[in-house]
Design a protein around this motif. Structure first.
Motif, PDB file in Angstrom:
ATOM      1  N   PRO A  75      29.549  67.797  27.014  1.00  0.00           N
ATOM      2  CA  PRO A  75      30.788  67.018  27.151  1.00  0.00           C
ATOM      3  C   PRO A  75      31.929  67.864  27.698  1.00  0.00           C
ATOM      4  N   LEU A  76      32.814  67.195  28.450  1.00  0.00           N
ATOM      5  CA  LEU A  76      33.993  67.860  28.983  1.00  0.00           C
ATOM      6  C   LEU A  76      35.159  67.685  28.017  1.00  0.00           C
ATOM      7  N   GLY A  77      35.977  68.699  27.913  1.00  0.00           N
ATOM      8  CA  GLY A  77      37.152  68.614  27.049  1.00  0.00           C
ATOM      9  C   GLY A  77      38.281  67.895  27.752  1.00  0.00           C
ATOM     10  N   THR A  78      38.104  66.591  27.982  1.00  0.00           N
ATOM     11  CA  THR A  78      39.130  65.799  28.658  1.00  0.00           C
ATOM     12  C   THR A  78      40.344  65.624  27.750  1.00  0.00           C
ATOM     13  N   PRO A  79      41.501  65.271  28.325  1.00  0.00           N
ATOM     14  CA  PRO A  79      42.673  65.005  27.472  1.00  0.00           C
ATOM     15  C   PRO A  79      42.390  63.927  26.430  1.00  0.00           C
ATOM     16  N   GLN A  80      41.595  62.901  26.820  1.00  0.00           N
ATOM     17  CA  GLN A  80      41.278  61.833  25.878  1.00  0.00           C
ATOM     18  C   GLN A  80      40.467  62.357  24.696  1.00  0.00           C
ATOM     19  N   MET A  81      39.477  63.204  24.978  1.00  0.00           N
ATOM     20  CA  MET A  81      38.652  63.731  23.894  1.00  0.00           C
ATOM     21  C   MET A  81      39.474  64.663  23.001  1.00  0.00           C
ATOM     22  N   LYS A  82      40.300  65.512  23.592  1.00  0.00           N
ATOM     23  CA  LYS A  82      41.107  66.425  22.795  1.00  0.00           C
ATOM     24  C   LYS A  82      42.059  65.662  21.878  1.00  0.00           C
ATOM     25  N   ALA A  83      42.699  64.620  22.403  1.00  0.00           N
ATOM     26  CA  ALA A  83      43.619  63.824  21.581  1.00  0.00           C
ATOM     27  C   ALA A  83      42.873  63.115  20.457  1.00  0.00           C
ATOM     28  N   LEU A  84      41.687  62.576  20.776  1.00  0.00           N
ATOM     29  CA  LEU A  84      40.888  61.906  19.755  1.00  0.00           C
ATOM     30  C   LEU A  84      40.491  62.878  18.655  1.00  0.00           C
ATOM     31  N   HIS A  85      40.044  64.063  19.012  1.00  0.00           N
ATOM     32  CA  HIS A  85      39.614  65.046  18.027  1.00  0.00           C
ATOM     33  C   HIS A  85      40.765  65.451  17.104  1.00  0.00           C
ATOM     34  N   GLU A  86      41.977  65.573  17.643  1.00  0.00           N
ATOM     35  CA  GLU A  86      43.120  65.895  16.791  1.00  0.00           C
ATOM     36  C   GLU A  86      43.352  64.799  15.758  1.00  0.00           C
ATOM     37  N   ASP A  87      43.262  63.539  16.199  1.00  0.00           N
ATOM     38  CA  ASP A  87      43.425  62.427  15.260  1.00  0.00           C
ATOM     39  C   ASP A  87      42.310  62.415  14.219  1.00  0.00           C
ATOM     40  N   LEU A  88      41.093  62.663  14.664  1.00  0.00           N
ATOM     41  CA  LEU A  88      39.962  62.672  13.734  1.00  0.00           C
ATOM     42  C   LEU A  88      40.105  63.782  12.693  1.00  0.00           C
ATOM     43  N   TRP A  89      40.536  64.961  13.128  1.00  0.00           N
ATOM     44  CA  TRP A  89      40.741  66.061  12.167  1.00  0.00           C
ATOM     45  C   TRP A  89      41.833  65.703  11.167  1.00  0.00           C
ATOM     46  N   GLU A 276      52.201  60.927  37.657  1.00  0.00           N
ATOM     47  CA  GLU A 276      51.887  62.299  38.034  1.00  0.00           C
ATOM     48  C   GLU A 276      51.034  62.979  36.963  1.00  0.00           C
ATOM     49  N   GLN A 277      51.344  62.702  35.677  1.00  0.00           N
ATOM     50  CA  GLN A 277      50.558  63.297  34.603  1.00  0.00           C
ATOM     51  C   GLN A 277      49.131  62.785  34.630  1.00  0.00           C
ATOM     52  N   GLY A 278      48.969  61.495  34.912  1.00  0.00           N
ATOM     53  CA  GLY A 278      47.629  60.926  35.014  1.00  0.00           C
ATOM     54  C   GLY A 278      46.828  61.560  36.138  1.00  0.00           C
ATOM     55  N   ARG A 279      47.484  61.788  37.267  1.00  0.00           N
ATOM     56  CA  ARG A 279      46.798  62.418  38.396  1.00  0.00           C
ATOM     57  C   ARG A 279      46.452  63.869  38.080  1.00  0.00           C
ATOM     58  N   LYS A 280      47.340  64.543  37.361  1.00  0.00           N
ATOM     59  CA  LYS A 280      47.058  65.923  36.968  1.00  0.00           C
ATOM     60  C   LYS A 280      45.859  65.979  36.009  1.00  0.00           C
ATOM     61  N   ASP A 281      45.818  65.060  35.049  1.00  0.00           N
ATOM     62  CA  ASP A 281      44.690  65.018  34.114  1.00  0.00           C
ATOM     63  C   ASP A 281      43.381  64.748  34.857  1.00  0.00           C
ATOM     64  N   TRP A 282      43.437  63.860  35.839  1.00  0.00           N
ATOM     65  CA  TRP A 282      42.245  63.541  36.626  1.00  0.00           C
ATOM     66  C   TRP A 282      41.767  64.769  37.400  1.00  0.00           C
ATOM     67  N   ARG A 283      42.696  65.478  38.036  1.00  0.00           N
ATOM     68  CA  ARG A 283      42.303  66.661  38.812  1.00  0.00           C
ATOM     69  C   ARG A 283      41.770  67.764  37.905  1.00  0.00           C
ATOM     70  N   ASP A 284      42.396  67.969  36.749  1.00  0.00           N
ATOM     71  CA  ASP A 284      41.909  68.994  35.823  1.00  0.00           C
ATOM     72  C   ASP A 284      40.478  68.704  35.384  1.00  0.00           C
ATOM     73  N   THR A 285      40.187  67.431  35.186  1.00  0.00           N
ATOM     74  CA  THR A 285      38.823  67.051  34.796  1.00  0.00           C
ATOM     75  C   THR A 285      37.849  67.314  35.932  1.00  0.00           C
ATOM     76  N   LEU A 286      38.237  66.978  37.153  1.00  0.00           N
ATOM     77  CA  LEU A 286      37.370  67.230  38.309  1.00  0.00           C
ATOM     78  C   LEU A 286      37.162  68.730  38.517  1.00  0.00           C
ATOM     79  N   LEU A 287      38.191  69.528  38.261  1.00  0.00           N
ATOM     80  CA  LEU A 287      38.030  70.983  38.358  1.00  0.00           C
ATOM     81  C   LEU A 287      37.016  71.487  37.333  1.00  0.00           C
ATOM     82  N   GLY A 288      37.056  70.891  36.131  1.00  0.00           N
ATOM     83  CA  GLY A 288      36.081  71.260  35.114  1.00  0.00           C
ATOM     84  C   GLY A 288      34.664  70.904  35.528  1.00  0.00           C
ATOM     85  N   VAL A 289      34.502  69.740  36.150  1.00  0.00           N
ATOM     86  CA  VAL A 289      33.186  69.335  36.650  1.00  0.00           C
ATOM     87  C   VAL A 289      32.741  70.275  37.757  1.00  0.00           C
TER      88      VAL A 289
END
Length: 380
Positions: A75-89, A276-289
């Motif tokens: 799994p990739l550490g996307t912003p969505q997954m990181k935010a979810l994990h913080e809530d779960l913790w 702009e933040q959404g586009r940045k999150d998208w690019r960061d994810t693509l860089l991870g891939v």
């Protein structure tokens, strides 16, 4: 040149990883292998010249390793997954209360293809490892400690079936015969003996809430919250529309509302490129891939720059659709010798039906400049 014989620990790691091919998350042993397996080793990135120097057998083995690697990029550490994990913790750790207090439950309610189960399993692995590291593999009573239990539902799951699934997970000898009440007591005993702290119920949307089975299981969730010392984490699609969090006038509504009152609703959103933040999150994810892809002709920006629009249109911002497309594209690139991802190759790769249906409209908006997927650019 001679190679040293692998140590017993190294051999054990290889064996544990290989057995993941046959794991089932409906059994504790399967989940244990998933949680404790060492991180998959990425194949070395070879140039075309290096590929040509490999013998037939070595090349076949190298490509086999790449097939396996690309099929398991996440799994990739996307912003969505990181935010979810913080809530779960937050919720999981706050439930470390005395036994006389009812523990709050969690319902992860989101559309398909957003990585709900992947994100929850990544969290569950962290829970398993943390508790085993802190408290050991065995309880004070000498039982095996299993911090996590996962149960999957079907449309015909009733209370007896649900309890039996818990017993099946633990391999309880009494899982074959007994009443619903018998199975319930045995399930409670299994969880207490294993000192389980997280109970995951996947595919909750398969449950027919307003028939007899649905009301039974919803009542049983209340019983679990009262009697089981666990955090109940439910995963599903459209749970809010099915009435899990609403209060109504009928008995069925009241039963479901009791579950909702004790449950925190969490969600996961697709990627968006309207900000702009959404586009940045998208690019960061693509860089991870891009960083993880192992292709001989890979170059900086191959995915994050040159394929940004194409991948957003083809995936509609859903991480599941994105990873499917990347995986299949890499498999084709290795098999055909293309050794890179580009639009021409991806046009030959089929993706899931939902993503393909929305593809044309997004491609037109991106081509016309009404939408942009890369940060630093403005829509027309």
């Amino acid at each position: 040149m001679t190679t040293s014989k692998p140590t017993r620990a190294q051999a054990g790691e290889v064996d544990l990883r290989s057995r993941l091919d046959h794991l089932t998350l409906s059994r504790k042993e399967g989940f244990g292998r998933l949680a404790e397996a060492p991180r998959r080793k990425r194949p070395e990135l070879l140039s075309r010249r290096q590929l040509k120097k490999l013998g037939t057998k070595a090349l076949a083995e190298y490509n086999r390793n790449r097939r396996k690697w690309h099929a398991n990029l996440g799994p990739l550490g996307t912003p969505q997954m990181k935010a979810l994990h913080e809530d779960l913790w937050d919720i999981f750790d706050s439930n470390d209360q005395d036994s006389d207090k009812v523990k709050g439950g969690i319902a992860l309610d989101a559309f398909p293809g957003l990585g709900k189960t992947t994100a929850v399993l990544a969290f569950a692995k962290k829970v398993h490892r943390r508790i085993i590291e802190e408290e050991g593999k065995y309880t004070d009573e000498g039982h095996e400690r299993w911090p996590v239990c996962r149960v999957g539902l079907t449309s015909n799951t009733g209370m007896r079936d649900f309890n039996r699934a818990i017993l099946e997970y633990f391999g309880h000898p009494g899982r074959f015969r007994g009443t619903a009440a018998d199975f319930g007591y045995r399930a409670l005993d299994s969880i207490l003996s294993a000192e389980t702290q997280l109970l995951i119920v996947d595919d909750l949307h398969f449950l027919k809430w307003r028939n007899k089975n649905g009301i039974e299981v919803s009542n049983h969730f209340k019983y679990i919250a009262n009697e089981f010392p666990v955090t109940l984490l439910m995963i599903g699609v459209g749970l809010e529309k099915r009435g899990l969090f609403s209060e109504g006038s009928s008995y069925e509504d009241a039963v479901l509302a009791q579950t909702g009152r004790r449950t925190t609703r969490l969600d996961m959103d697709p990627f968006t490129i309207s900000s702009e933040q959404g586009r940045k999150d998208w690019r960061d994810t693509l860089l991870g891939v891009e960083e993880r892809v192992v292709l001989a002709d890979k170059y900086p920006g191959m995915i994050a720059d040159d394929l940004s629009d194409e991948l957003f249109a083809r995936s509609t911002g859903h991480i599941g659709s994105l990873m499917t497309l990347i995986n299949r594209g890499c498999q084709r690139a290795v098999r055909t010798g293309a050794e890179r991802l580009d639009k021409e190759l991806l046009d030959q790769v089929k993706n899931d039906a939902a993503a393909e249906q929305a593809r044309a409209e997004l491609q037109h908006a991106l081509a016309s400049g009404r939408l942009v997927s890369r940060p630093g650019k403005k829509a027309a």
